[in-house]
Design an enzyme around this catalytic site. Structure first.
Site, PDB file in Angstrom:
ATOM      1  N   ARG A  90     -43.000  12.649  18.734  1.00  0.00           N
ATOM      2  CA  ARG A  90     -41.758  13.447  18.773  1.00  0.00           C
ATOM      3  C   ARG A  90     -40.653  12.663  19.468  1.00  0.00           C
ATOM      4  NH1 ARG A  90     -44.267  18.484  21.527  1.00  0.00           N
ATOM      5  NH2 ARG A  90     -42.134  19.242  21.757  1.00  0.00           N
ATOM      6  N   ARG A 104     -48.386  24.872  23.272  1.00  0.00           N
ATOM      7  CA  ARG A 104     -48.108  24.600  21.855  1.00  0.00           C
ATOM      8  C   ARG A 104     -49.040  23.512  21.318  1.00  0.00           C
ATOM      9  NH1 ARG A 104     -41.685  24.015  21.463  1.00  0.00           N
ATOM     10  NH2 ARG A 104     -42.340  22.150  20.351  1.00  0.00           N
ATOM     11  N   LYS A 122     -33.727  22.339  25.958  1.00  0.00           N
ATOM     12  CA  LYS A 122     -32.819  22.931  24.970  1.00  0.00           C
ATOM     13  C   LYS A 122     -33.078  24.440  24.827  1.00  0.00           C
ATOM     14  CE  LYS A 122     -34.259  20.346  21.545  1.00  0.00           C
ATOM     15  NZ  LYS A 122     -35.330  19.581  22.225  1.00  0.00           N
ATOM     16  N   ARG A 142     -45.725  23.008  30.232  1.00  0.00           N
ATOM     17  CA  ARG A 142     -45.052  24.134  29.557  1.00  0.00           C
ATOM     18  C   ARG A 142     -46.083  25.110  28.989  1.00  0.00           C
ATOM     19  NH1 ARG A 142     -40.997  23.119  24.849  1.00  0.00           N
ATOM     20  NH2 ARG A 142     -42.652  21.740  24.163  1.00  0.00           N
ATOM     21  N   ARG A 162     -31.153  17.423  13.144  1.00  0.00           N
ATOM     22  CA  ARG A 162     -31.985  16.376  13.747  1.00  0.00           C
ATOM     23  C   ARG A 162     -31.924  15.078  12.972  1.00  0.00           C
ATOM     24  NH1 ARG A 162     -35.988  20.132  16.369  1.00  0.00           N
ATOM     25  NH2 ARG A 162     -37.161  18.781  17.730  1.00  0.00           N
TER      26      ARG A 162
END
Ligand code: AP5
Length: 216
Positions: free
Chosen positions: A174, A163, A13, A130, A88
């Site tokens: 998540r 992160r 996203k 990531r 969300r």
């Protein structure tokens, strides 16, 4: 362009929203980035959000509605926006209708919604590799989109970070939050014929082409 991106964690996203925002000259509004900024600035919001985000759960609707209402009232969002990570929950989607409706006079009129489809096993690989820039927010992937110099941001030279919510336990939570709380939002927009589904698997450029095609 008033576009909402829906997709599981790590589906791309942020990567795609940044490109689209540049292409359509509208702001990229990422609620995740806004919360991370609040944490870095040590604000009240940041202090409340930090432990919830680290666990992988969703921050409360009340907190989110306050920040999004304020952000969408800013002048740069009047021409349009790319929303990444909001809404969300169904409560957030209904509130967004009220906010957008205030401007257009007609609920979700003018909103477009893109759902990026990426299977859970690809998500885990993407998230574990990531790295992001704590200063400018640029997103890298150590295998498919690495920086030119190891662990250094190409744009501003800052040291890249992983992160805190990108660990296995939080990612699992998540994903569960996405399936339980956010997929009903996709159904909500589908029932209004606003939703377009895009295959999010493949090179970033190819996914971007699919997105542009679905918007044209
Ligand atoms: P948020 O920051 O929104 O995180 P997320 O939804 O979990 O999404 P990510 O940022 O992890 O992934 P992404 O889809 O943007 O993927 P990316 O482009 O980085 O939210 C974090 C937390 O904040 C939430 O858990 C919650 O606690 C809170 N929060 C935020 N908004 C909220 C709200 N509205 N209500 C309540 N709580 C809220 O890509 C991932 C990786 O894959 C990168 O390494 C990238 O380089 C790579 N990649 C991208 N595209 C491809 C591709 N096509 N092929 C291969 N690799 C790719």
């Amino acid at each position: 362009m008033k576009l909402i991106f829906i997709g599981p964690p790590g589906s791309g996203k942020g990567t795609q929203a940044k490109r689209l925002a540049a292409r359509y000259a509208v702001p990229h509004i990422s609620t995740g980035d806004m919360l991370r900024e609040a944490i870095a600035d040590g604000t009240d919001l940041g202090r409340q959000a930090a432990p919830i985000m680290a666990s992988g759960a969703l921050v409360s609707d009340d907190l989110m509605l306050g920040i999004i209402d304020e952000r969408l009232a800013k002048s740069d969002a009047q021409r349009g926006f790319i929303l990444d990570g909001f809404p969300r929950t169904l409560v957030q989607a209904e509130k967004l209708d009220t906010i957008v409706g205030k401007a257009s006079g007609n609920g979700s009129e003018g909103l477009r919604v893109l759902q990026l489809l990426v299977p859970d096993d690809a998500i885990v690989e993407r998230i574990s590799l990531r790295r992001s820039c704590p200063t400018c927010g640029a997103i890298y992937h150590l295998a498919s989109a690495p920086p030119a110099v190891d662990m250094v941001c190409d744009r501003d030279g800052a040291e890249l970070i992983a992160r805190p919510d990108d660990n296995e336990t939080a990612v699992r939570k998540r994903l569960e939050a996405f399936h339980r709380q956010t997929l009903p939002v996709a159904t909500y927009y589908k029932s209004q014929n606003l939703l377009r589904e895009v295959d999010g698997v493949g090179p970033v450029d190819q996914v971007f082409e699919r997105i542009e095609k679905s918007l044209s």
